[in-house]
Design a protein around this motif. Structure first.
Motif, PDB file in Angstrom:
ATOM      1  N   ALA A 115       0.829  -1.209   0.000  1.00  0.00           N
ATOM      2  CA  ALA A 115       0.000   0.000   0.000  1.00  0.00           C
ATOM      3  C   ALA A 115       0.864   1.260   0.000  1.00  0.00           C
ATOM      4  O   ALA A 115       0.521   2.267  -0.622  1.00  0.00           O
ATOM      5  N   SER A 116       1.985   1.204   0.700  1.00  0.00           N
ATOM      6  CA  SER A 116       2.888   2.348   0.746  1.00  0.00           C
ATOM      7  C   SER A 116       3.487   2.637  -0.631  1.00  0.00           C
ATOM      8  O   SER A 116       3.637   3.795  -1.035  1.00  0.00           O
ATOM      9  N   THR A 117       3.810   1.580  -1.364  1.00  0.00           N
ATOM     10  CA  THR A 117       4.362   1.750  -2.705  1.00  0.00           C
ATOM     11  C   THR A 117       3.381   2.456  -3.631  1.00  0.00           C
ATOM     12  O   THR A 117       3.784   3.254  -4.498  1.00  0.00           O
ATOM     13  N   LEU A 118       2.099   2.185  -3.456  1.00  0.00           N
ATOM     14  CA  LEU A 118       1.090   2.860  -4.275  1.00  0.00           C
ATOM     15  C   LEU A 118       1.150   4.371  -4.095  1.00  0.00           C
ATOM     16  O   LEU A 118       1.008   5.130  -5.055  1.00  0.00           O
ATOM     17  N   VAL A 129       1.883  15.664  -0.332  1.00  0.00           N
ATOM     18  CA  VAL A 129       2.873  14.896  -1.080  1.00  0.00           C
ATOM     19  C   VAL A 129       3.630  13.943  -0.153  1.00  0.00           C
ATOM     20  O   VAL A 129       3.657  14.107   1.066  1.00  0.00           O
ATOM     21  N   THR A 130       4.231  12.959  -0.778  1.00  0.00           N
ATOM     22  CA  THR A 130       5.046  11.986  -0.063  1.00  0.00           C
ATOM     23  C   THR A 130       6.360  12.636   0.395  1.00  0.00           C
ATOM     24  O   THR A 130       6.773  13.658  -0.165  1.00  0.00           O
ATOM     25  N   PRO A 131       7.002  12.082   1.449  1.00  0.00           N
ATOM     26  CA  PRO A 131       6.751  10.770   2.036  1.00  0.00           C
ATOM     27  C   PRO A 131       5.622  10.723   3.053  1.00  0.00           C
ATOM     28  O   PRO A 131       5.355   9.653   3.602  1.00  0.00           O
ATOM     29  N   ARG A 132       4.951  11.846   3.337  1.00  0.00           N
ATOM     30  CA  ARG A 132       3.821  11.784   4.251  1.00  0.00           C
ATOM     31  C   ARG A 132       2.794  10.801   3.702  1.00  0.00           C
ATOM     32  O   ARG A 132       2.424  10.858   2.528  1.00  0.00           O
ATOM     33  N   GLY A 133       2.320   9.926   4.560  1.00  0.00           N
ATOM     34  CA  GLY A 133       1.358   8.914   4.145  1.00  0.00           C
ATOM     35  C   GLY A 133       1.970   7.565   3.842  1.00  0.00           C
ATOM     36  O   GLY A 133       1.259   6.563   3.792  1.00  0.00           O
ATOM     37  N   GLU A 134       3.287   7.512   3.630  1.00  0.00           N
ATOM     38  CA  GLU A 134       3.923   6.215   3.406  1.00  0.00           C
ATOM     39  C   GLU A 134       4.075   5.487   4.738  1.00  0.00           C
ATOM     40  O   GLU A 134       4.148   6.095   5.813  1.00  0.00           O
ATOM     41  N   TRP A 135       4.134   4.172   4.679  1.00  0.00           N
ATOM     42  CA  TRP A 135       4.192   3.344   5.875  1.00  0.00           C
ATOM     43  C   TRP A 135       5.490   3.606   6.652  1.00  0.00           C
ATOM     44  O   TRP A 135       6.588   3.503   6.098  1.00  0.00           O
TER      45      TRP A 135
END
Length: 374
Positions: free
Chosen positions: A63-66, A171-177
């Protein structure tokens, strides 16, 4: 001919089936995000718990990769709150819910009347869009930059007005596992390289059918509560020939559904399931009686407006939980589960097993884990 009546238990089992909560299913995270029309992501890590409770096997890295690959994005949509969506929904739903954002206390009419009198709104939107398309910015940095173009105005007011007007991605990395950063924003068009979709009649009808597939049977008022958008009665009327029509056995309100959607036997067993804060299972209907009784509602409303992490037993809210990360080396990871009523020994054993698995999921690298069930 009178519409068939559905009581809360039948509505509950239909909801459990469509929410992947009768049994975990071997499906891809993206398929679940799409089917559920997004996952609440007000707290960035919440979608991972929501997916863990619905998918087996589930690797949060998938899910994080998505998110890292921009196949899913986090932005404010339904009810004016942050959700995790697939690309197509990200490009449609913010535009569909724009009126919700503009009607908030931070929306266009209120902010311009109280704090930004004298500014031409379109000039502010264009300035904000240009700044954020050029490079992602934190809300504070955005406000500071806007204040240079609009001197004499409070930077936070300028930033807030732009955030509630434009479709902005965190934007990422916020939200990544396992990763985070301060909320940093850019436009959805800049992030995805595509324009937003216009919510025309066909798009809204398709969205209504998807809502029913994930949350039905449901009333017009239920869908309006789910998304925050009003005046959807005409949409349901246009779809009526394609829908099954029922009646709520308690309220008598008309309920709509897809003819072939699952409506399991009301005695179908439902295992204990842990849901994160703000899960749309609890927010997807105006009438929440199918999952929440008056006592549970009062208890949840006592803190955080009723949006605490919840435990479902037999498909209904029967507990609340919290997770504490270790604050120092060697300290345990703690999962605290508070039941709203006493449970029989076999049910309690099933809760303990599910809770232990959740704690292992949340703290895989922590050797000491403390499960507290009371």
């Amino acid at each position: 001919m009178a519409a068939p009546k559905l009581d809360d238990r039948r509505l509950n089992r239909a909801l459990m089936a469509r929410q992947f909560l009768l049994a975990r299913e071997d499906v891809a995270p993206l398929a679940v995000v799409t089917h559920l029309v997004g996952l609440q992501s007000q707290l960035p890590q919440n979608p991972y718990t929501a997916l863990w409770s619905r998918i087996s096997p589930f690797d949060p890295a998938d899910a994080s990769t998505l998110i890292a690959k921009r196949e899913t994005v986090r932005l404010s949509t339904l009810r004016g709150t942050i959700h995790l969506h697939d690309v197509e929904d990200a490009l449609l739903l913010r535009a569909f819910c724009q009126s919700v954002h503009e009607a908030t206390p931070f929306g266009e009419r209120v902010v311009f009347r109280r704090q930004l009198a004298g500014i031409e709104p379109e000039a502010l939107w264009e300035a904000g869009r240009a700044l954020l398309a050029d490079a992602p910015m934190t809300p504070a940095a955005l406000g500071k930059a806007l204040a240079q173009a609009f001197p004499g105005y409070e930077p936070s007011a300028l930033s807030t007005a732009v955030r509630y007007k434009l479709s902005l991605v965190q934007v990422t990395p916020r939200g990544e596992w396992g990763r985070s950063q301060a909320p940093t924003l850019t436009t959805v068009e800049a992030w995805l390289g595509r324009p937003q979709r216009r919510p025309d009649t066909a798009a809204v009808e398709a969205l209504t059918l998807r809502y029913l597939a994930a949350f039905g049977p449901a009333s017009v008022q239920d869908m309006q509560s789910w998304c925050g958008v009003t005046r959807l009665g005409e949409v349901f009327e246009g779809l009526r020939p394609r829908l099954a029509v029922f009646a709520d056995a308690t309220t008598g309100r008309e309920l709509f559904d897809l003819p072939d959607a699952p409506r399991p036997d009301p005695e179908t067993p439902v295992p204990p399931r842990f849901l994160p804060d703000y899960d749309n299972l609890l927010l997807g209907h105006q009438n929440r009686a199918r999952v929440l009784d008056d006592e549970g509602r009062q208890r949840l409303s006592a803190a955080n407006n009723g949006y605490q992490p919840t435990l479902l037993i037999d498909g209904r809210v029967a507990g609340i939980w919290s997770y504490d990360k270790p604050r120092r080396k060697g300290a345990p990871a703690v999962l605290d589960v508070e039941l709203l009523a006493r449970q029989p020994a076999p049910v309690r054993a099933a809760i303990e097993a599910e809770a232990a698995d959740l704690l292992a999921f949340l703290a895989p690298q922590v050797p000491e884990r403390d499960l507290r069930l009371h």
